[in-house]
Design an enzyme around this catalytic site. Structure first.
Site, short mmCIF file in Angstrom:
data_model
loop_
_atom_site.label_atom_id
_atom_site.label_comp_id
_atom_site.label_asym_id
_atom_site.label_seq_id
_atom_site.Cartn_x
_atom_site.Cartn_y
_atom_site.Cartn_z
N LYS A 128 0.86 -9.33 -2.43
CA LYS A 128 2.05 -9.14 -2.85
C LYS A 128 2.73 -7.77 -2.10
CE LYS A 128 4.59 -7.22 -5.75
NZ LYS A 128 5.73 -6.55 -5.27
N GLU A 137 -5.66 3.15 -5.22
CA GLU A 137 -5.39 4.09 -4.46
C GLU A 137 -3.99 4.68 -4.72
OE1 GLU A 137 -3.85 6.58 -1.95
OE2 GLU A 137 -3.92 4.82 -0.30
N CYS A 187 0.65 8.99 1.19
CA CYS A 187 0.01 9.37 -0.11
C CYS A 187 -0.92 10.65 0.22
CB CYS A 187 -1.02 8.44 -0.60
SG CYS A 187 -1.97 7.74 0.66
N GLU A 204 4.17 14.68 -7.31
CA GLU A 204 4.16 13.92 -5.94
C GLU A 204 5.49 13.51 -5.48
OE1 GLU A 204 1.82 10.51 -3.35
OE2 GLU A 204 2.61 9.95 -5.26
#
Length: 497
Positions: free
Chosen positions: A194, A269, A303, A400
């Site tokens: 997906k 992750e 990331c 973040e």
């Protein structure tokens, strides 16, 4: 000299593919979604609509899971490991043969500079496939000596975990799709992919190649759609044995909750707030370029981007000045422009999010010590920005951002425990970067920093090196032996003789 006519022909072909009617790839066939609905895809470089993709939902996910289960129990289970290896290698060759097309689709849909897609994203996907193609023939168990009464022949075997749902992000669509598909197939699993709704194009092209190179029906399935529909249905489906997800920590928490329905195996992750530590003995010129590239590459949408800079006070001013100068000289613009060095962020929503963090930092007392100029026009451009006067209580430091924003802080202490404590003062633990010429300090800091990956004086991703995070940066590891074994279950067998 560039072949302008050839390049234009390739771009026209990529645009044509983007604008096609795209279905869902289930059981080796392209199908319309049961709902008949679709969603638009856009070019972040100019905000223009480039096509539509099928919006899969619960009914489509159920079909895909059934197809994956049938393949798992059928032809895929009986295929020799060497045959799986050859299919993965063949897929790598096919992507390499269509490298320009994949790079153009990635740039059209994600916005990143075309040369980045050509030099990293596509070659990395090819290398990941070839690396994992070596694993099907090497996933062995072991014989075990037992100490209990009697005489026993005992051993372990590794078996595929089963049907895998892979949910991938929009920041590196092709590389992330392959990074999850390759080890899952190497281990003998079947998969439903997906892609992020913002960037489905390279996944769609990948599905065409999967059929062309000869993967059996149902081994690889593709369901495009929204996260709250297709993604949630995959996580909740009782026929899915494992979910592997890369994305935000917030969504990761939802996946953990959903996976408890049938105790799915989960690899996550998630977010990061990677510290870049520059010691006083570092090669400053290399550290400047490394720190700048770590946060400005892919417009900071990585990331493991080095978003927190900790530099010793003796080199702090020179370092900040160098990174600010780097930011000021960056050519920010559409990814298809050959002069572009940093492209747009992926969407209008992401642009607003990043800019809001910069504004919040300024309200909290930070100041802009360097800033590039964002391209004018309708694209989703954010200026590369260096903030100083920041502290660990500010949202720009703690959360973040996923954009080209660097928070720079100095330290005066040479005590490695104190330096590591600053680096570890975060909810995340995905990575860290250390710049020093002191080998002893490098090894000591690497042990003290709570992160899944510590890089010293540069370096990048390699498919042989396990990757994953501590704390709220996720569960499990991808890449390397650990990444493949994450798609297996260990079975113990004991036979009384």
């Amino acid at each position: 000299m560039p072949d302008i006519a050839k390049d234009q022909l390739a771009l026209d072909g990529a645009r044509q593919f983007a604008g096609r009617e795209h279905g869902l790839f289930i059981d080796g066939e392209w199908r319309e979604p049961r709902s008949g609905s679709s969603f638009e895809t856009f070019n972040p470089g100019d905000g223009s609509r480039i096509g539509r993709a099928a919006a899969g939902g619960e009914a489509d996910v159920d079909l895909a899971v059934r197809a994956a289960r049938a393949a798992l129990d059928g032809p895929w289970a009986t295929m020799k490991p060497s045959e799986r290896a050859r299919l993965l290698w063949r897929l790598a060759d096919a992507i390499e043969a269509h490298a320009d097309e994949f790079a153009l689709l990635e740039t059209l849909n994600n916005g990143k500079p075309l040369r980045d897609a050509r030099m990293f994203d596509v070659p990395h996907a090819v290398e990941v496939l070839r690396y994992n193609a070596g694993w099907p023939t090497k996933l062995n168990g072991e014989s075990v000596n037992l100490s209990g009464p009697g005489t026993w022949h005992a051993y372990t075997v590794r078996e595929p975990v089963g049907v895998v749902a892979a949910i991938v992000p929009w920041n590196a669509p092709l590389a992330m799709a392959v990074a999850k598909t390759a080890p899952a197939l190497a281990a003998g699993c079947t998969i439903i992919l997906k892609p992020a709704e913002q960037t489905p194009l390279t996944a769609l092209r990948l599905a065409h190649l999967m059929a062309e190179v000869g993967f059996p029906k149902g081994v690889f399935n593709l369901v495009t759609g929204l996260g709250e529909a297709a993604g949630a249905a995959l996580v909740a489906h009782p026929g899915v044995d494992k979910v592997t997800f890369t994305g935000s920590t917030e969504v990761g928490r939802l996946i953990v909750k959903g996976a408890t329905v049938n105790m799915k195996r989960v690899t996550l992750e998630l977010g990061g707030k990677t510290p870049v530590i520059v010691m006083p003995d570092a090669d400053i010129n290399r550290a400047i370029e490394g720190a700048a590239r770590s946060i400005f590459t892919n417009a900071g949408q990585i990331c493991n981007a080095g978003s927190r800079l900790f530099a010793h006070e003796s080199v702090f001013d020179a370092l900040v000045e160098g990174v600010a100068d780097f930011a000021g000289k960056l050519r920010v613009g559409p990814g298809l422009d050959p002069d572009t060095q940093m492209g747009p962020v992926v969407s209008a929503e992401q642009k607003a999010r990043v800019l809001s963090y910069i504004e919040a930092g300024l309200r909290d007392g930070a100041k802009i010590s360097g800033q590039g100029s964002a391209a004018s026009g309708p694209g989703y451009f954010v200026p590369p920005t260096v903030l100083t006067g920041t502290n660990p209580q500010m949202s720009v430091v703690r959360e973040e951002i996923f954009g080209p924003v660097l928070c720079a802080m100095s330290f005066s202490d040479r005590d490695l425990d104190a330096i590591a404590a600053q680096a570890n003062d975060t909810d995340y633990g995905l990575g860290a970067i250390v710049w020093t010429q002191n080998l002893s300090a490098a090894h000591k800091l690497a042990r003290k920093i709570k992160a899944g990956t510590v890089r010293v004086n540069g370096g990048g991703l390699d498919p042989a090196l396990p990757f994953g995070g501590f704390k709220q940066s996720g569960w499990g590891r991808e890449n390397g032996r650990e990444g493949v074994e994450a798609y297996t279950e260990v079975k113990s067998i004991a036979i009384a003789l």
